[in-house]
Scaffold this active site. Structure first.
Site, PDB file in Angstrom:
ATOM      1  N   ARG A 149     -10.884  -0.084  15.060  1.00 28.39           N
ATOM      2  CA  ARG A 149     -10.746   0.816  13.921  1.00 28.39           C
ATOM      3  C   ARG A 149     -11.646   0.269  12.828  1.00 28.39           C
ATOM      4  O   ARG A 149     -12.740   0.755  12.632  1.00 28.39           O
ATOM      5  CB  ARG A 149      -9.261   0.859  13.502  1.00 28.39           C
ATOM      6  CG  ARG A 149      -8.905   1.970  12.562  1.00 28.39           C
ATOM      7  CD  ARG A 149      -7.412   2.009  12.258  1.00 28.39           C
ATOM      8  NE  ARG A 149      -6.904   0.777  11.628  1.00 28.39           N
ATOM      9  CZ  ARG A 149      -5.700   0.632  11.126  1.00 28.39           C
ATOM     10  NH1 ARG A 149      -4.831   1.624  11.191  1.00 28.39           N
ATOM     11  NH2 ARG A 149      -5.318  -0.511  10.579  1.00 28.39           N
TER      12      ARG A 149
ATOM     13  N   MET B 279      12.806  24.246  -1.318  1.00 27.59           N
ATOM     14  CA  MET B 279      11.841  23.333  -1.949  1.00 27.59           C
ATOM     15  C   MET B 279      12.553  22.316  -2.834  1.00 27.59           C
ATOM     16  O   MET B 279      12.188  21.141  -2.860  1.00 27.59           O
ATOM     17  CB  MET B 279      10.812  24.125  -2.770  1.00 27.59           C
ATOM     18  CG  MET B 279       9.624  23.293  -3.201  1.00 27.59           C
ATOM     19  SD  MET B 279       8.445  24.177  -4.230  1.00 27.59           S
ATOM     20  CE  MET B 279       7.760  25.363  -3.097  1.00 27.59           C
TER      21      MET B 279
ATOM     22  N   TYR C  22      18.033  30.587   2.292  1.00 21.40           N
ATOM     23  CA  TYR C  22      16.969  31.385   2.911  1.00 21.40           C
ATOM     24  C   TYR C  22      17.318  31.723   4.356  1.00 21.40           C
ATOM     25  O   TYR C  22      17.736  30.855   5.121  1.00 21.40           O
ATOM     26  CB  TYR C  22      15.643  30.630   2.884  1.00 21.40           C
ATOM     27  CG  TYR C  22      15.002  30.577   1.516  1.00 21.40           C
ATOM     28  CD1 TYR C  22      14.562  31.738   0.894  1.00 21.40           C
ATOM     29  CD2 TYR C  22      14.834  29.363   0.868  1.00 21.40           C
ATOM     30  CE1 TYR C  22      13.977  31.694  -0.359  1.00 21.40           C
ATOM     31  CE2 TYR C  22      14.241  29.300  -0.385  1.00 21.40           C
ATOM     32  CZ  TYR C  22      13.821  30.471  -0.994  1.00 21.40           C
ATOM     33  OH  TYR C  22      13.238  30.417  -2.226  1.00 21.40           O
TER      34      TYR C  22
ATOM     35  N   LYS D 195       0.842  -1.211   0.000  1.00 21.60           N
ATOM     36  CA  LYS D 195       0.000   0.000   0.000  1.00 21.60           C
ATOM     37  C   LYS D 195       0.875   1.259   0.000  1.00 21.60           C
ATOM     38  O   LYS D 195       2.073   1.175   0.320  1.00 21.60           O
ATOM     39  CB  LYS D 195      -0.923  -0.016   1.216  1.00 21.60           C
ATOM     40  CG  LYS D 195      -0.205   0.061   2.563  1.00 21.60           C
ATOM     41  CD  LYS D 195      -1.150  -0.230   3.722  1.00 21.60           C
ATOM     42  CE  LYS D 195      -0.389  -0.141   5.036  1.00 21.60           C
ATOM     43  NZ  LYS D 195      -1.133  -0.726   6.155  1.00 21.60           N
TER      44      LYS D 195
HETATM   45  C1  LIG Z   1      -0.338  -1.735   6.850  1.00 20.29           C
HETATM   46  C2  LIG Z   1      -0.894  -3.005   7.305  1.00 20.29           C
HETATM   47  C3  LIG Z   1      -0.070  -4.121   7.539  1.00 20.29           C
HETATM   48  C4  LIG Z   1       1.455  -4.058   7.488  1.00 20.29           C
HETATM   49  O1  LIG Z   1       1.961  -3.565   8.701  1.00 20.29           O
HETATM   50  P1  LIG Z   1       3.558  -3.504   8.950  1.00 20.29           P
HETATM   51  O2  LIG Z   1       3.671  -3.069  10.349  1.00 20.29           O
HETATM   52  O3  LIG Z   1       4.104  -2.509   7.999  1.00 20.29           O
HETATM   53  O4  LIG Z   1       4.071  -4.878   8.686  1.00 20.29           O
HETATM   54  C5  LIG Z   1      -0.677  -5.336   7.836  1.00 20.29           C
HETATM   55  N1  LIG Z   1      -2.022  -5.429   7.935  1.00 20.29           N
HETATM   56  C6  LIG Z   1      -2.834  -4.370   7.754  1.00 20.29           C
HETATM   57  C7  LIG Z   1      -4.287  -4.567   7.896  1.00 20.29           C
HETATM   58  C8  LIG Z   1      -2.306  -3.125   7.447  1.00 20.29           C
HETATM   59  O5  LIG Z   1      -3.119  -2.072   7.291  1.00 20.29           O
END
Ligand SMILES: *Cc1c(COP(=O)(O)O)cnc(C)c1O
Length: 339
Positions: free
Chosen positions: A118, A294, A249, A33
């Site tokens: 969550r 930047m 800057y 992700k």
């Molecule tokens: C992001 C995520 C993971 C991975 O977590 P890490 O700590 O990066 O290994 C696993 N399961 C879910 C549901 C996540 O959202």
């Protein structure tokens, strides 16, 4: 220009370490992700496929489409808006309502809330969820949960894990009645994978450990991993900064003597944040002089290019955050080179 180097050997080392602990490559689903934690979605997906992984996890349908041909199973964590359904897609069910949103015949993984509060259905909705999914002709491929404190030195991890194991028995009983089998049970992220001496899950969802980090309490004695990403920048210009002249800057850095300095094409526009006056030493041991612009930083010397960082932990400490955030800061338009 700035660019990112992805170290294939280190990635494979991390994946092998995870696979060894989990009991095989088939038990690892690499979490891709957020542009593979800033590393580059397609680049890391391609390497993971080369390594021999067959499972991946993403957040959205859009991400799943990009890597569709590289994995046998892709778990989509939070997206039920699926336009063209693929057999490799597995959709996470985060609420009972989700069961009506996914296309008929979809592969689903039902998420249970075992304490993080969550996403996921509550344990007392589990039977309804399974029966509804069955009636709606959804293919129940997995049941999973997520830990809220796998990386902390507390018993909370074991408490949640015990809740999940109890629910696993309930699910198995219901599924037997429905004549369903081969359901994958998974509860582990990177830290949770290494919390168990003998990994008991069917699969681990491994994100941060793939990329070379385990942001967890030291006493947990997790294995040492190898960072995959390093950030590099090419020189824009070189000049002599005379004694007493100030650079950048606000002119916050004053040359104590005549010195050769160069500007490099990297800045907060690329995701390398301003340092707010805090000293930061880049990977070659030199300090950044003055403010981060930047698209510019200033460093002593005239090297054609420099490595800004090859380990996100120092920056995470400096910014009071976790390596996850430093990594995902990396903008997707920076070229990625695999070495
Ligand atoms: C992001 C995520 C993971 C991975 O977590 P890490 O700590 O990066 O290994 C696993 N399961 C879910 C549901 C996540 O959202």
């Amino acid at each position: 220009m700035s660019y990112i180097k992805l170290n294939k050997e280190n990635l494979f080392y991390n994946l092998q370490t995870c696979a060894d602990h989990a009991g095989g490559k088939e038990k690892i689903a690499i979490v891709l992700k957020d542009n593979a934690y800033g590393h580059g979605l397609l680049e890391i997906a391609t390497l993971a496929n080369q390594f021999g992984l067959t499972k991946a996890v993403v957040q959205t349908y859009q991400e799943a489409k990009i890597i569709e041909d590289l994995f046998e199973a892709i778990l989509i964590l939070a997206d039920t808006q699926i336009d063209t359904y693929s057999h490799s897609f597995h959709i996470a069910i985060n609420s009972l309502e989700d069961l009506s949103r996914v296309p008929i015949n979809s592969n689903i993984h039902i998420k249970i809330d075992t304490g993080m509060h969550r996403n996921g259905i509550s344990p007392d909705q589990l039977e309804v969820a399974l029966l509804t999914a069955f009636e709606k002709k959804l293919k129940i491929c997995g049941v999973f949960t997520h830990h809220k404190s796998a990386d902390e030195l507390s018993s909370e991890f074991f408490f949640q894990e015990a809740v999940f194991k109890g629910l696993k028995k309930d699910v198995k009983k219901i599924c037997e009645k429905l004549n369903l089998s081969d359901i994958l049970f998974h509860s582990s992220n990177s830290a949770a994978l290494f919390r168990e001496q003998n990994f008991s899950g069917d699969m681990a969802r491994v994100g941060i450990a793939s990329y070379g980090y385990l942001d967890a309490h030291e006493a947990l004695n997790f294995p040492k991993l190898k960072p995959v990403l390093s950030l590099h920048a090419k020189k824009i210009a070189t000049r002599v900064l005379k004694a007493g002249q100030r650079v950048g800057y606000g002119g916050t850095y004053e040359a104590p003597k005549d010195m050769i300095i160069s500007t490099y094409s990297i800045g907060y526009g690329d995701g390398f944040r301003r340092l707010g006056g805090k000293p930061f030493t880049i990977a070659n041991g030199k300090a950044i002089l003055g403010r981060v612009s930047m698209d510019n930083i200033v460093v002593e010397g005239d090297d054609d290019e420099i490595c800004i960082f090859d380990d996100a932990r120092e920056l995470a400490k400096l910014h009071g955050t976790i390596t996850y955030e430093i990594l995902t800061d990396q903008k997707s338009n920076i070229p990625r080179i695999i070495v």
